[in-house]
Enzyme design. Structure first.
Site, short mmCIF file in Angstrom:
data_model
loop_
_atom_site.label_atom_id
_atom_site.label_comp_id
_atom_site.label_asym_id
_atom_site.label_seq_id
_atom_site.Cartn_x
_atom_site.Cartn_y
_atom_site.Cartn_z
N LYS A 219 17.33 7.76 11.92
CA LYS A 219 17.05 7.99 13.34
C LYS A 219 17.96 9.06 13.94
O LYS A 219 19.05 9.32 13.45
CB LYS A 219 17.08 6.67 14.10
CG LYS A 219 15.82 5.87 13.75
CD LYS A 219 15.53 4.69 14.60
CE LYS A 219 14.22 4.04 14.10
NZ LYS A 219 14.10 2.66 14.48
N ARG A 255 15.78 -2.28 7.80
CA ARG A 255 14.54 -1.51 7.61
C ARG A 255 14.93 -0.07 7.27
O ARG A 255 15.50 0.62 8.10
CB ARG A 255 13.71 -1.58 8.89
CG ARG A 255 12.35 -0.91 8.81
CD ARG A 255 11.60 -1.05 10.14
NE ARG A 255 10.28 -0.45 10.10
CZ ARG A 255 10.04 0.84 10.26
NH1 ARG A 255 11.04 1.67 10.48
NH2 ARG A 255 8.80 1.30 10.19
N1 HH2 Z 1 11.37 1.75 13.87
C1 HH2 Z 1 10.24 2.50 13.71
C2 HH2 Z 1 9.00 1.89 13.49
N2 HH2 Z 1 8.90 0.55 13.40
N3 HH2 Z 1 9.91 -1.58 13.45
C3 HH2 Z 1 10.99 -2.34 13.61
N4 HH2 Z 1 10.89 -3.67 13.53
N5 HH2 Z 1 12.23 -1.79 13.85
C4 HH2 Z 1 12.41 -0.45 13.95
O1 HH2 Z 1 13.55 0.00 14.19
C5 HH2 Z 1 11.27 0.39 13.79
C6 HH2 Z 1 10.00 -0.22 13.55
C7 HH2 Z 1 10.34 3.97 13.81
O2 HH2 Z 1 10.75 4.54 12.64
P1 HH2 Z 1 9.80 5.18 11.56
O3 HH2 Z 1 8.96 4.14 10.91
O4 HH2 Z 1 10.65 5.99 10.65
O5 HH2 Z 1 8.89 6.21 12.38
P2 HH2 Z 1 7.47 6.16 13.12
O6 HH2 Z 1 7.43 5.09 14.14
O7 HH2 Z 1 7.40 7.52 13.76
O8 HH2 Z 1 6.40 5.94 12.10
#
Ligand code: HH2
Length: 275
Positions: A219, A255
Site C-alpha cells: 500500500k 493479507r
Molecule cells: N485491501 C484491498 C482489497 N481488499 N480486503 C481486506 N479485508 N483488507 C484489505 O486491506 C483490503 C481488502 C486493496 O488492496 P488490493 O487488493 O491490492 O487492491 P484493489 O482493491 O485495487 O484490488
C-alpha cells in the site's frame, strides 16, 4: 456442512497468510497481472504452495478513485478462476450477494466484504445461509472519494466502534460470531499516519474479541513513509515490516501479495515471540 466449520480462530492460527489474487485490470499494485483466468489460477496455486492458508479472489478494484463494476462483469472475471481453484481454500473479495452465491457454490469458504455488509442489503442473509466465514472491514467513505480528506477524532476508537457495531449487526442477522473476523481497512479512508496508528493501537481492535486481519501489503503509505510523497505502492521489505509489526500487535491473518517472503518472515517472528 455449515455447522461443521470450526471457529475461525481454529481455522486460521496466528499468524496465517491470505494471498491476494486480483482478477482486475486496475488494482493497486497487481492490476492486469492476473486478468487471464489461467494466470490467476496458477498464481493462486503457487501462493498456496508457498504457505498461504487461503487465497482471496477479487474481481472489483477498490483502489482510491475506482468506480466499481457490474455484477455480470465481476462474475465474468472471478467465476473461471474459482472453477480453476476447485478444492482449494478460497476467499471471495466482493460486496455483492450474487457474487457470494456463485462463489460459495464453487467452494469459497470466506467472504471478504470491504463494505462490512453495507454494500448490498441481501449480503447478510446470503452469508448467514451459506455458513461461510466473514471478514468485516472498516472504510470511511467510498473508494471513489475516500482518500480526499479522511477525518477522525481518534482513529483507533472510531474504527473499533464501527467494527463492533458491524459485528453486532452480523450476529443479529444470523451469522455466528465465531465465523467472523475484523479488519481496520488499511488505506480505506485513512492518511499515512492514521494507517500506522491503527497498527500501533491494534490492541483496541483485538479487544473486540475477534481475530483481526491486516492488509498493508504494497500500500502507498509504505512508499510515502520511505520518502516518496506520490508513491502508489510500497516495496516488499516495507510490506513485510508492516505485516510483522501488525502480527506482533495481535493480528491473526495477514493479507499479502508476495506470499513466500511473508510466510518466512512471520514464521521467524512467531518463533521469536513464541507465545
Ligand atoms: N485491501 C484491498 C482489497 N481488499 N480486503 C481486506 N479485508 N483488507 C484489505 O486491506 C483490503 C481488502 C486493496 O488492496 P488490493 O487488493 O491490492 O487492491 P484493489 O482493491 O485495487 O484490488
Amino acid at each position: 456442512m455449515s455447522n461443521a466449520r470450526p471457529p475461525i480462530e481454529e481455522r486460521f492460527p496466528r499468524p496465517s497468510v491470505m494471498g491476494v489474487v486480483n482478477v482486475t485490470p486496475d488494482s493497486f499494485s497487481d492490476g492486469g497481472v492476473h486478468l487471464q483466468p489461467a494466470a490467476a489460477v496458477a498464481a493462486a496455486w503457487r501462493m498456496l504452495d508457498e504457505g498461504a492458508a487461503i487465497v482471496d479472489v477479487g474481481g472489483e478494484s477498490t483502489r482510491p478513485g475506482s468506480e466499481g463494476v457490474s455484477v455480470d462483469e465481476e462474475l465474468r472475471r472471478v467465476v473461471p478462476v474459482l472453477e480453476g481453484l476447485h478444492g482449494a481454500p478460497v476467499s471471495i473479495d466482493t460486496a455483492k450477494a450474487e457474487v457470494v452465491r456463485r462463489a460459495v457454490g464453487l467452494g469459497a469458504e470466506l467472504v471478504n466484504d470491504v463494505t462490512a455488509l453495507r454494500g448490498d442489503a441481501a449480503m447478510a442473509e446470503v452469508v448467514a445461509d451459506s455458513g461461510v466465514y466473514l471478514c468485516l472491514m472498516h472504510m470511511q467513505g467510498e473508494p471513489r472519494t475516500m482518500q480526499l480528506n479522511p477525518t477522525y477524532d481518534d482513529v483507533a476508537s472510531e474504527v473499533a466502534a464501527f467494527l463492533g457495531e458491524r459485528l453486532r449487526f452480523a450476529v443479529d442477522s444470523g451469522i455466528p460470531e465465531q465465523r467472523i473476523c475484523l479488519d481496520p481497512g488499511i488505506g480505506f479512508g485513512k492518511t499515512v499516519e492514521q494507517n500506522f496508528e491503527l497498527v500501533r493501537r491494534l490492541d483496541v481492535l483485538v479487544a473486540l474479541g475477534r481475530p483481526v486481519v491486516v492488509g498493508f501489503s504494497r500500500k502507498s503509505s509504505l512508499g510515502r513513509v520511505l520518502g516518496d510523497p506520490t508513491a502508489r505502492t510500497g516495496p516488499l521489505a516495507a510490506s513485510i515490516a508492516a505485516a510483522v509489526a501488525a502480527y506482533e500487535r495481535g493480528a491473526t491473518l495477514l493479507r499479502v501479495h508476495d506470499v513466500r517472503p511473508h510466510v518466512e518472515a512471520l514464521t521467524v517472528a512467531a518463533a521469536v515471540i513464541a507465545e
